[in-house]
Every structure is written in structure tokens, then in C-alpha cells.
Design a protein around this motif. Sequence first.
Motif, short mmCIF file in Angstrom:
data_model
loop_
_atom_site.label_atom_id
_atom_site.label_comp_id
_atom_site.label_asym_id
_atom_site.label_seq_id
_atom_site.Cartn_x
_atom_site.Cartn_y
_atom_site.Cartn_z
N SER A 2 0.90 -1.12 0.15
CA SER A 2 -0.08 0.15 0.05
C SER A 2 0.84 1.25 -0.18
CB SER A 2 -0.87 0.06 1.28
OG SER A 2 -1.70 -1.06 1.26
N LEU A 3 0.71 2.25 -0.92
CA LEU A 3 1.27 3.61 -0.64
C LEU A 3 0.96 4.49 0.20
CD1 LEU A 3 1.06 3.80 -4.76
CD2 LEU A 3 3.45 3.39 -3.37
N ARG A 4 1.74 5.51 0.68
CA ARG A 4 1.07 6.43 1.53
C ARG A 4 0.89 7.71 0.89
NH1 ARG A 4 5.50 7.23 4.41
NH2 ARG A 4 4.39 7.83 6.30
N PHE A 5 0.01 8.38 0.83
CA PHE A 5 -0.36 9.55 0.23
C PHE A 5 -0.41 10.93 1.21
CE2 PHE A 5 -2.95 6.20 -2.00
CZ PHE A 5 -2.41 6.18 -3.20
N GLY A 6 0.21 11.78 0.41
CA GLY A 6 0.32 13.27 1.23
C GLY A 6 -0.35 14.23 0.32
N TYR A 7 -0.42 15.60 0.97
CA TYR A 7 -0.87 16.67 0.14
C TYR A 7 -0.03 17.61 0.31
CZ TYR A 7 -4.58 19.29 -2.54
OH TYR A 7 -5.11 19.85 -3.47
N GLY A 8 0.22 18.33 -0.88
CA GLY A 8 1.43 19.63 -0.61
C GLY A 8 0.69 20.68 -0.17
N LEU A 9 1.21 21.27 0.95
CA LEU A 9 0.58 22.39 1.31
C LEU A 9 0.87 24.03 0.61
CD1 LEU A 9 1.26 21.93 5.37
CD2 LEU A 9 -0.63 21.14 3.77
N GLY A 31 0.24 12.19 5.27
CA GLY A 31 1.27 13.26 5.69
C GLY A 31 1.29 14.47 4.80
N VAL A 32 2.01 15.33 4.59
CA VAL A 32 2.21 16.65 3.79
C VAL A 32 3.34 16.93 3.42
CG1 VAL A 32 0.16 17.69 5.30
CG2 VAL A 32 2.54 18.25 5.98
N ALA A 33 3.49 17.67 2.08
CA ALA A 33 4.75 18.32 1.87
C ALA A 33 4.62 19.81 2.05
CB ALA A 33 4.72 18.02 0.31
N LEU A 34 5.53 20.11 2.92
CA LEU A 34 5.61 21.38 3.42
C LEU A 34 6.43 22.36 2.86
CD1 LEU A 34 4.71 23.34 5.89
CD2 LEU A 34 6.19 22.34 7.22
N THR A 35 6.21 23.46 1.98
CA THR A 35 6.91 24.30 1.35
C THR A 35 7.54 25.19 2.48
OG1 THR A 35 6.12 23.86 -0.53
CG2 THR A 35 7.28 25.75 -0.26
N LEU A 36 8.83 25.62 2.49
CA LEU A 36 9.28 26.85 3.36
C LEU A 36 8.85 28.14 2.62
CD1 LEU A 36 12.67 25.41 4.87
CD2 LEU A 36 10.25 24.87 5.73
N ASP A 37 7.97 28.58 3.20
CA ASP A 37 7.53 30.10 2.62
C ASP A 37 6.62 30.83 3.75
OD1 ASP A 37 7.22 31.79 0.57
OD2 ASP A 37 6.28 30.66 -0.68
N HIS A 38 6.51 32.01 3.18
CA HIS A 38 5.73 32.82 4.09
C HIS A 38 4.29 32.21 4.79
CE1 HIS A 38 2.62 34.01 1.33
NE2 HIS A 38 3.54 33.94 0.34
N VAL A 250 3.38 10.02 -1.33
CA VAL A 250 3.18 10.12 -2.77
C VAL A 250 2.28 11.48 -2.43
CG1 VAL A 250 2.12 9.56 -4.92
CG2 VAL A 250 3.31 7.94 -3.35
N ALA A 251 2.84 12.60 -2.82
CA ALA A 251 2.25 13.90 -2.36
C ALA A 251 1.42 14.72 -3.41
CB ALA A 251 3.04 14.91 -1.37
N VAL A 252 0.16 14.97 -3.46
CA VAL A 252 -0.52 15.71 -4.52
C VAL A 252 0.13 17.20 -4.46
CG1 VAL A 252 -2.87 16.62 -5.38
CG2 VAL A 252 -2.47 14.45 -4.01
#
Length: 288
Positions: A2-9, A31-38, A250-252
Motif C-alpha cells: 500500500s502506498l502512503r499519500f500526502g498533500y502539498g501544502l 502526511g504533507v509536503a511542507l514548502t518553506l515560505d511565508h 506520494v504527495a499531491v
Amino acid sequence: MSLRFGYGLNGFTDHRLPDALAVVAGLGYDGVALTLDHAHLDPFGPGLAGRVAEAARLLSGHGLDVMVETGGRYVLDPWRKHHPTLVSDEGRERRLKLLRIALRVAADLGSPAVSFWSGTGPEGVARETLLQRLDAGVEALLPLADELGVDLALEPEPGMVVERLQDAVDVRSRLGEPDRLRLTVDVGHLRCNEEGAPGDLIRSVGPLVRNVQIDDMRRGTHEHLPFGEGEVDLPGALAALQDIGFGGLVAVELPRHTHMAPALAAASLDALRAAERQTHPTDEEVTR
């Protein structure tokens, strides 16, 4: 598997970080993909250590894993998107500073890697010079990556110096194939500007894949689309990730759809789960 899915913040920038994490967790993502930004975690704002600790607490409380991303559009220059880069004529040290901060943040958050890209080359500069700049920048980051135990995941990006998988593989080769230098694969990009099926391309670099972004896309057009609006064979791509034993998120990746983030995140997870079921149908489905 089974794959593990995330969402890009970067697709949730109209939400505060606690709210975005609550929505993503509530939908059932891993989980999440967390972009370092404001928007959610400003790498250059005051009190970074405290804000990172709070983010770690929130992630843990929701049971979410994390991948640190560094593709903020104006995080370094308020006038020019994605500048300066590792291949810019000036300002490369500012990009290196961001990536060093990202490595430390990743270590504190428990992210296994930091995803980054090469950048676009200035007009009139020879490709050989751009590659020398890129290699020097990555090489300068590797000691800290080794020290912290965090991988660097280089993402091929259409139109950038490293725009195809082979370009990223070549960087590793020139640097002596360092173990801490891996790949970020955006499945949509594989359809946009690579030759061959995304699934076959994923298998070709399987051992090097450290981070996966997923979206729909059409050949020749770099536009991140919701699933079903492009040409990506989603079940085929997921089957390939299963074949290579990919265990990360595997993050959207839908950064231009923040106005509809909760509904689109829900629909995206439904699409991913439906596509995953097609990679290993039940006995009942096979006999229909």
C-alpha cells in the motif's frame, strides 16, 4: 504494498498551518509536503526554532509525516519568481542559505529529505557553466546533509537546467554518486516533457527515488492539473511506485488551486485510492 499519500501544502496557502494540517489529516492523508515560505513556515521569519517546534508538535498530534519542499516562488526575491537559484549569475549563496536552513528544519521535523530544483539558467550563459555552478552548489550542501542524516532530493523541472530524470542522474554521476543525493519525481512532469510512459520512467530510476509529487498533466504543457483533467496514467504510475518498493509520501502537487483546497484534496485522495485499487484488484473484481 500500500502506498502512503500526502498533500502539498503549497495548495493550502489560504489556510493557516494548523487549519491546513487538520483538514489534511481529517481527510485521511498520511502526511504533507511542507514548502518553506511565508504561508506556513517562513524560513527567514523571527523565532524559527519555536515555530518549527510547534509545527513538529502539530504534525505529531495529527499523525502526519512530512517532506520539506523549497519551491517557494518569492521566498528569496520579492520581484523575481524562484530567484536566485543555484545557477544564477549572482545570489547563489542566498539559495544555499535557504537550502541549509531547510536541511536543519527537515531534521527537526523528521523529514527524510529536502526537495529542491536546479533553477533556470540566465540568458547567454553556456550550459557547461550552469552545470558547474549547480554541481558546486550541491557539493557544498552534501556535508551538512551527511551530518544531519537528511537526503537532498533533486527535482527535474520543465524549463530548468535539470529538467529530465537523466539530467538529475548525470549530476549524481559527476559528483561521484553520493548516497545523500537522490531524486524527487513529479509524475506530471514525466508526462509533460519526458519520452516514455511515467511508470516505465519511474522504474528506470527506482533506487534513486526519495520523494514523489503527483498530479495530472498534458504532454508539452507544464500545468499542474487535478486528476482526470490530463493524460497521466495514474494506475500505471502507482503500480510502478509499488514495484520499486517506494515507502515515502506520494504527495499531491496542485499549487494553483488553493481557492478550492479542501474539496480538491478530498477528490484527489478518492482518485488516488481508486487508482491504487486498480493496481491490485480484488478477486471479485477480477472475475467480473
